[in-house]
Motif scaffolding. Structure first.
Motif, PDB file in Angstrom:
ATOM      1  N   VAL A  59      -0.344  -1.752  11.889  1.00 24.38           N
ATOM      2  CA  VAL A  59      -0.203  -1.433  10.644  1.00 24.38           C
ATOM      3  C   VAL A  59       0.773  -1.110  10.487  1.00 24.38           C
ATOM      4  O   VAL A  59       1.975  -1.366  10.725  1.00 24.38           O
ATOM      5  N   LEU A  60       1.446  -1.079   8.539  1.00 26.15           N
ATOM      6  CA  LEU A  60       2.307  -1.297   8.352  1.00 26.15           C
ATOM      7  C   LEU A  60       3.537   0.103   8.092  1.00 26.15           C
ATOM      8  O   LEU A  60       3.299   1.078   7.520  1.00 26.15           O
ATOM      9  N   SER A  61       4.366  -0.615   8.937  1.00 25.66           N
ATOM     10  CA  SER A  61       5.314   0.923   8.850  1.00 25.66           C
ATOM     11  C   SER A  61       6.717   1.136   7.446  1.00 25.66           C
ATOM     12  O   SER A  61       5.981  -0.288   6.819  1.00 25.66           O
ATOM     13  N   MET A  98       8.927  -5.975   3.272  1.00 28.64           N
ATOM     14  CA  MET A  98       8.495  -7.281   2.526  1.00 28.64           C
ATOM     15  C   MET A  98       8.478  -6.838   0.818  1.00 28.64           C
ATOM     16  O   MET A  98       8.777  -7.996  -0.311  1.00 28.64           O
ATOM     17  N   LEU A  99       8.790  -5.782   0.144  1.00 31.86           N
ATOM     18  CA  LEU A  99       9.444  -5.537  -0.712  1.00 31.86           C
ATOM     19  C   LEU A  99      10.590  -6.231  -1.957  1.00 31.86           C
ATOM     20  O   LEU A  99      10.827  -7.112  -2.081  1.00 31.86           O
ATOM     21  N   ALA A 100      11.537  -6.386  -0.689  1.00 32.26           N
ATOM     22  CA  ALA A 100      12.365  -7.347  -0.864  1.00 32.26           C
ATOM     23  C   ALA A 100      12.375  -8.214  -0.696  1.00 32.26           C
ATOM     24  O   ALA A 100      13.088  -9.165  -1.454  1.00 32.26           O
ATOM     25  N   ALA A 101      11.727  -8.641   0.009  1.00 32.87           N
ATOM     26  CA  ALA A 101      11.282 -10.154  -0.511  1.00 32.87           C
ATOM     27  C   ALA A 101      10.643 -10.617  -1.578  1.00 32.87           C
ATOM     28  O   ALA A 101      10.892 -11.506  -1.939  1.00 32.87           O
ATOM     29  N   SER A 140       3.097  -4.406  -5.507  1.00 33.18           N
ATOM     30  CA  SER A 140       3.013  -3.329  -5.077  1.00 33.18           C
ATOM     31  C   SER A 140       2.421  -3.278  -3.341  1.00 33.18           C
ATOM     32  O   SER A 140       1.376  -4.494  -3.184  1.00 33.18           O
ATOM     33  N   VAL A 141       2.045  -2.547  -2.181  1.00 36.08           N
ATOM     34  CA  VAL A 141       2.107  -2.426  -1.029  1.00 36.08           C
ATOM     35  C   VAL A 141       0.794  -1.808  -0.932  1.00 36.08           C
ATOM     36  O   VAL A 141       1.516  -0.104  -1.100  1.00 36.08           O
ATOM     37  N   ILE A 188      -4.656  -5.663   7.289  1.00 38.27           N
ATOM     38  CA  ILE A 188      -3.984  -4.469   7.396  1.00 38.27           C
ATOM     39  C   ILE A 188      -3.461  -3.640   6.627  1.00 38.27           C
ATOM     40  O   ILE A 188      -2.287  -2.662   6.509  1.00 38.27           O
ATOM     41  N   GLY A 189      -3.258  -4.387   5.566  1.00 43.26           N
ATOM     42  CA  GLY A 189      -3.268  -3.606   3.731  1.00 43.26           C
ATOM     43  C   GLY A 189      -2.828  -5.353   2.844  1.00 43.26           C
ATOM     44  O   GLY A 189      -3.724  -6.193   3.462  1.00 43.26           O
TER      45      GLY A 189
END
Length: 133
Positions: free
Chosen positions: A6-8, A15-18, A33-34, A108-109
């Motif tokens: 799962v994504l923590s 991911m947002l920063a990248a 959006s994640v 997983i997302g």
């Protein structure tokens, strides 16, 4: 019993920063959006200069990629290829820019991006996912 990753919040932040870095490097005003594997929001970031509607569209792209277990580009290609009946499918958007996060063969997302050309949206989403490896 099955188990999966799962994504923590640490991974979501990475991911947002990248994605933000990739968008800013290219001077693209986008929303990112994640979501988790059920399409539920984990994070949303609207960069300066992006239109308000991009936040909604990015979220729907991410949700569609998570629930459909595939890139939303495939849905767009179906519609553009003449399968207009697919517009009535119970997915939320058929626009390119939603990309699932796949670990060990399981979704997983997903990440959704909106604000620039479709392939550029997808490019930013993939940059977010690449940050996980």
């Amino acid at each position: 019993m099955l188990s999966k990753s799962v994504l923590s919040q640490a991974e979501v932040s990475k991911m947002l920063a990248a994605a933000r870095s990739e968008a800013e490097k290219n001077h693209w005003a986008v929303s990112i959006s994640v979501v988790d594997d059920g399409g539920h929001p984990l994070a949303l970031e609207r960069l300066d200069g992006s239109a308000p509607i991009t936040a909604y569209i990015a979220s729907e792209k991410a949700r569609s990629a998570a629930l459909g277990r595939r890139e939303t580009k495939g849905y767009e290609e179906m519609v553009n290829g003449g399968r207009s009946a697919f517009l009535s499918a119970p997915l939320l958007t058929s626009l390119e820019g939603g990309v699932p996060v796949i670990v060990d063969g399981q979704v997983i997302g997903a990440v959704g991006v909106s604000g620039v050309k479709a392939d550029q949206d997808a490019h930013v989403a993939k940059a977010a996912i690449a940050a996980l490896s």
